[in-house]
Design a protein around this motif. Structure first.
Motif, PDB file in Angstrom:
ATOM      1  N   GLY A 428       0.790  -1.225   0.000  1.00  0.00           N
ATOM      2  CA  GLY A 428       0.000   0.000   0.000  1.00  0.00           C
ATOM      3  C   GLY A 428       0.819   1.269   0.000  1.00  0.00           C
ATOM      4  N   ASP A 429       2.175   1.099   0.039  1.00  0.00           N
ATOM      5  CA  ASP A 429       3.074   2.261   0.008  1.00  0.00           C
ATOM      6  C   ASP A 429       2.707   3.279   1.101  1.00  0.00           C
ATOM      7  N   VAL A 430       2.513   2.759   2.323  1.00  0.00           N
ATOM      8  CA  VAL A 430       2.178   3.592   3.482  1.00  0.00           C
ATOM      9  C   VAL A 430       3.249   3.381   4.549  1.00  0.00           C
ATOM     10  N   PRO A 431       3.272   4.204   5.624  1.00  0.00           N
ATOM     11  CA  PRO A 431       4.272   4.009   6.672  1.00  0.00           C
ATOM     12  C   PRO A 431       4.237   2.579   7.221  1.00  0.00           C
ATOM     13  N   PRO A 432       5.403   2.035   7.542  1.00  0.00           N
ATOM     14  CA  PRO A 432       5.466   0.636   7.985  1.00  0.00           C
ATOM     15  C   PRO A 432       4.789   0.402   9.326  1.00  0.00           C
ATOM     16  N   ALA A 433       4.051  -0.729   9.400  1.00  0.00           N
ATOM     17  CA  ALA A 433       3.370  -1.089  10.641  1.00  0.00           C
ATOM     18  C   ALA A 433       3.862  -2.413  11.201  1.00  0.00           C
ATOM     19  N   GLY A 434       4.599  -3.177  10.403  1.00  0.00           N
ATOM     20  CA  GLY A 434       5.091  -4.486  10.814  1.00  0.00           C
ATOM     21  C   GLY A 434       5.862  -5.094   9.671  1.00  0.00           C
ATOM     22  N   ILE A 435       6.266  -6.353   9.845  1.00  0.00           N
ATOM     23  CA  ILE A 435       7.065  -7.037   8.834  1.00  0.00           C
ATOM     24  C   ILE A 435       6.429  -8.385   8.523  1.00  0.00           C
ATOM     25  N   CYS A 436       6.199  -8.662   7.247  1.00  0.00           N
ATOM     26  CA  CYS A 436       5.535  -9.924   6.877  1.00  0.00           C
ATOM     27  C   CYS A 436       6.562 -10.947   6.396  1.00  0.00           C
ATOM     28  N   GLY A 437       6.082 -12.125   6.023  1.00  0.00           N
ATOM     29  CA  GLY A 437       6.960 -13.258   5.753  1.00  0.00           C
ATOM     30  C   GLY A 437       7.966 -13.044   4.645  1.00  0.00           C
ATOM     31  N   LYS A 479      17.660  -9.581  27.803  1.00  0.00           N
ATOM     32  CA  LYS A 479      17.911  -8.553  26.808  1.00  0.00           C
ATOM     33  C   LYS A 479      18.344  -9.197  25.503  1.00  0.00           C
ATOM     34  N   LEU A 480      17.670  -8.802  24.418  1.00  0.00           N
ATOM     35  CA  LEU A 480      17.962  -9.334  23.097  1.00  0.00           C
ATOM     36  C   LEU A 480      18.460  -8.225  22.192  1.00  0.00           C
ATOM     37  N   LEU A 481      19.510  -8.532  21.453  1.00  0.00           N
ATOM     38  CA  LEU A 481      20.009  -7.574  20.475  1.00  0.00           C
ATOM     39  C   LEU A 481      19.036  -7.537  19.302  1.00  0.00           C
ATOM     40  N   ALA A 482      18.742  -6.339  18.798  1.00  0.00           N
ATOM     41  CA  ALA A 482      17.783  -6.181  17.711  1.00  0.00           C
ATOM     42  C   ALA A 482      18.312  -5.186  16.696  1.00  0.00           C
ATOM     43  N   CYS A 483      17.788  -5.315  15.484  1.00  0.00           N
ATOM     44  CA  CYS A 483      18.113  -4.392  14.402  1.00  0.00           C
ATOM     45  C   CYS A 483      16.897  -3.515  14.137  1.00  0.00           C
ATOM     46  N   VAL A 484      17.089  -2.204  14.125  1.00  0.00           N
ATOM     47  CA  VAL A 484      15.996  -1.268  13.880  1.00  0.00           C
ATOM     48  C   VAL A 484      15.776  -1.133  12.376  1.00  0.00           C
ATOM     49  N   LEU A 485      14.560  -1.471  11.933  1.00  0.00           N
ATOM     50  CA  LEU A 485      14.206  -1.304  10.519  1.00  0.00           C
ATOM     51  C   LEU A 485      13.610   0.070  10.255  1.00  0.00           C
ATOM     52  N   ALA A 486      12.767   0.532  11.175  1.00  0.00           N
ATOM     53  CA  ALA A 486      12.126   1.842  11.023  1.00  0.00           C
ATOM     54  C   ALA A 486      12.061   2.493  12.403  1.00  0.00           C
ATOM     55  N   ASP A 487      12.446   3.758  12.497  1.00  0.00           N
ATOM     56  CA  ASP A 487      12.400   4.416  13.798  1.00  0.00           C
ATOM     57  C   ASP A 487      10.973   4.841  14.136  1.00  0.00           C
ATOM     58  N   ALA A 488      10.788   5.330  15.351  1.00  0.00           N
ATOM     59  CA  ALA A 488       9.450   5.671  15.838  1.00  0.00           C
ATOM     60  C   ALA A 488       8.789   6.729  14.975  1.00  0.00           C
ATOM     61  N   SER A 493       2.961   2.995  13.895  1.00  0.00           N
ATOM     62  CA  SER A 493       2.533   2.811  15.285  1.00  0.00           C
ATOM     63  C   SER A 493       3.136   3.818  16.240  1.00  0.00           C
ATOM     64  N   GLY A 494       4.151   4.576  15.775  1.00  0.00           N
ATOM     65  CA  GLY A 494       4.813   5.513  16.665  1.00  0.00           C
ATOM     66  C   GLY A 494       5.856   4.867  17.541  1.00  0.00           C
ATOM     67  N   GLU A 495       6.183   3.598  17.277  1.00  0.00           N
ATOM     68  CA  GLU A 495       7.246   2.932  18.003  1.00  0.00           C
ATOM     69  C   GLU A 495       8.182   2.286  16.983  1.00  0.00           C
ATOM     70  N   PRO A 496       9.451   2.115  17.322  1.00  0.00           N
ATOM     71  CA  PRO A 496      10.387   1.540  16.358  1.00  0.00           C
ATOM     72  C   PRO A 496       9.977   0.119  15.951  1.00  0.00           C
ATOM     73  N   ILE A 497      10.206  -0.210  14.693  1.00  0.00           N
ATOM     74  CA  ILE A 497       9.982  -1.570  14.211  1.00  0.00           C
ATOM     75  C   ILE A 497      11.337  -2.255  14.164  1.00  0.00           C
ATOM     76  N   VAL A 498      11.454  -3.348  14.896  1.00  0.00           N
ATOM     77  CA  VAL A 498      12.747  -4.014  15.041  1.00  0.00           C
ATOM     78  C   VAL A 498      12.616  -5.499  14.732  1.00  0.00           C
TER      79      VAL A 498
END
Length: 623
Positions: A428-437, A479-488, A493-498
């Motif tokens: 949909g070319d909209v701001p990211p909300a999550g990550i699919c398969g 604590k788990l190490l994560a990679c940030v795909l999109a910042d807040a 959603s207003g929160e980082p997607i990791v």
């Protein structure tokens, strides 16, 4: 005690019950909460924000002060005081629409619809020949169309006296093939052969349902629509649904969700778009895995979940629509594509037929349906062998911190350049909300290719930090190490997607199950991946996966791309052919008896193959 759910800015009040968790109360209130793990507390999809009041979270009382708000999970929380207010974010709701694989191909076939409309001239009765209404009509059908031994069901018989009215009539009849004979399912005065004569063909998947509207006069596919299988409100995978369906009430609820909340709305949508009525739909053909077929018919699937995994039936009778709850013509015929075994369903029967695997007399080829249940068929010099492996729902986003089904806003593809810059594309070319398969496969492949991941799926911390994408996430007390795909700021959603290391581990387990399943099946026949002359991918998910990246992470063997073919939604194609080609239906009945099932749990090498496949492959060797 009353509580209030706030959903999309709307308040929904319901009587509370301190003995029931919030997810169950939300369902009662009509809130489409995402409970893809069936309320087990593992998928993290039912996140809610708890307003002022007292709650019991996993047996521990917790009070939220006035003006406060605390994050929690609905399936683990009970409201125990009056007036609790629970806010449900959009990310915790079931997506109504998504990017679902609806395209299919059939190859050549002999068109011969199994429901037909005929116009006949029915003579009047006379004193010399006072023939009964049924006899006059059947003689007219035999004379006009050469069709003998047509059956007339009781509900149709009740209409004949008023239809024929003791005089000569021009009558249009609709005849359907039912249990190897032609049955009259509709009759009306005049020549109405140009009126719609329709079928709906359906692929019922564990996650999605796809329906296509078919013109039975021409074989044309008029339209296709899809939505999520609404059984995901209660449980995400097959095993959970088997467990839930052990009581009559829960079994009936499963049937209602797949028919009343999934198939019937799609039929209504198809009819609205085609400007027609469900009463003109004279046939429904259903394909899917064995458990979905049992739930569609409200037949307990309990024994499919226990050794030796036998179904109540793998070849079903045909049924009348009136006894199914499907909203088409009441004398519409329900066909089900036959299954091969408890865990190798009618969707694989259809895949085998559409791919032509059953006609392959020489050479080595394999077919894999990538999904929650990875079903595999091997064709070896005219013999068929089959196996199934539980991949789980990780490829559908379940169990991942920011996992998502393929709905609007889901990240669908990811690229990483040599400078460490990550580029994303969303549905949909909209701001990211999550990550699919498809995107999580891209992500792991790109990082593996650039050396950002170890073979065990751990991040190389210094590379993440150098790119400014490293963050530590607390999860389950660790604590788990994560990679940030999109910042807040850039996310919906207003929160980082990791993507956490735990997320990577879930995907590696899913891909290992499929890869090891293929490898073990081949080894059971004394073969290896290098012997494969062709690999056929089936299912909607395979249409969206980057083939090179699937090989990079070890989901698929590294074969030359010209040896790999995708047939799209073979299950839907098989359902379509069952509506328009009598030969396909006959062949399905022979296909189901051909594959020999290889139980992977009994193969001595499967566990070792699975453990080995948990690692990411190194190098670029191609078989």
């Amino acid at each position: 005690m009353n509580i209030t759910f706030e959903v999309n800015g709307r308040d929904i009040g319901i009587a509370g019950d301190a003995d029931r968790t919030l997810d169950l109360l939300a369902i009662d209130a009509g809130v489409p909460l995402d409970r893809r793990c069936g309320g087990k507390g593992v998928c993290r999809r039912c996140r809610v924000l708890l307003g002022p009041g007292r709650y019991r979270v996993q047996g521990v009382d917790r009070e939220v002060p006035e003006g406060g708000e605390v994050e929690g999970f609905a399936c683990l929380t009970r409201a125990v005081s009056e007036g609790c207010r629970v806010r449900v974010p959009a990310s915790s709701l079931i997506e109504e629409k998504g990017q679902i694989g609806i395209d299919f191909r059939t190859g050549s076939f002999q068109f011969g619809a199994r429901t037909r409309r005929l116009c006949v001239e029915v003579p009047a009765p006379t004193q010399d020949h006072p023939r009964a209404d049924r006899e006059r009509l059947l003689r007219a059908i035999e004379t006009g169309a050469g069709m003998k031994d047509v059956r007339v069901p009781l509900t149709m018989m009740r209409e004949l006296p008023l239809l024929l009215n003791g005089v000569a009539e021009t009558v249009t009849v609709t005849l359907s093939r039912f249990n190897h004979q032609w049955y009259m399912v509709r009759a009306e005065r005049g020549d109405t052969t140009d009126a719609p004569n329709l079928a709906v063909v359906t692929d019922i998947g564990t996650t999605t349902v796809v329906c296509a509207l078919v013109d039975l006069n021409t074989g044309a596919v008029l339209d296709k629509v899809s939505r999520y299988n609404q059984q995901i409100r209660l449980a995400d995978d097959v095993a959970s649904r088997i467990s839930l369906a052990e009581t009559p009430a829960q079994l009936e609820e499963m049937r209602r969700l797949v028919i009343g909340e999934s198939i019937n709305p799609l039929i209504e949508q198809l009819c609205a778009r085609a400007e027609t009525e469900p009463d003109f739909i004279h046939r429904l053909v259903v394909s899917g895995n064995t458990v979905m077929m049992h739930l569609f018919l409200a037949i307990p699937p309990v024994h499919i979940g226990r050794i030796p995994f036998q179904p109540a039936a793998h070849v079903h009778e045909q049924y009348w629509a009136a006894e199914s709850g499907v909203e088409i013509h009441p004398r519409g015929v329900i066909d089900l594509v036959p299954a091969i075994s408890g865990y190798v369903g009618g969707d694989l029967t259809a895949d085998i037929y559409v791919s032509g695997l059953h006609r392959r007399e020489q050479g080595i080829a394999a077919l894999i349906d990538i999904g929650t249940n990875g079903e595999i068929v091997l064709a070896e010099n005219g013999s068929l062998w089959a196996a199934a492996t539980a991949a789980g729902p990780a490829f559908e986003g379940a169990g991942l911190r920011h996992g998502s089904r393929a709905a609007e806003g889901a990240i669908e593809h990811i690229r990483l350049d040599g400078e460490g810059n990550i580029s994303l594309s969303t549905i949909g070319d909209v701001p990211p909300a999550g990550i699919c398969g498809s995107a999580i496969i891209d992500f792991i492949a790109e990082l593996n290719r650039r050396g950002w991941l170890t073979p065990a799926g751990r991040y190389v911390r210094e590379k993440l930090e150098a790119a400014g994408r490293a963050v530590e996430i607390e999860e389950g007390g660790h604590k788990l190490l994560a990679c940030v795909l999109a910042d807040a700021e850039s996310s919906a959603s207003g929160e980082p997607i990791v993507v956490t290391e735990g997320d990577v581990a879930e995907v590696l387990k899913a891909k290992a199950a499929i890869y090891a399943g293929m490898q073990t099946l081949l080894r059971a026949r004394g073969l290896g991946f290098e012997d494969l002359e062709q690999l056929i991918l089936a299912g909607g998910f395979a249409q969206y996966v980057d083939l090179r990246n699937a090989m990079e992470i070890g989901l698929l063997p590294r074969l030359p791309e010209e040896r790999v073919e995708s047939i799209g939604n073979g299950s839907l194609a098989g359902a379509y052919l069952a509506a328009v080609d009598e030969d396909a239906c006959r062949t399905y009945q022979t296909i189901v008896h051909r594959p020999r099932i290889i139980p992977l749990n009994l193969q001595p090498d499967f566990e070792d193959d699975f453990i080995d496949a948990l690692s990411l492959p190194e190098g670029d060797a191609v078989c």
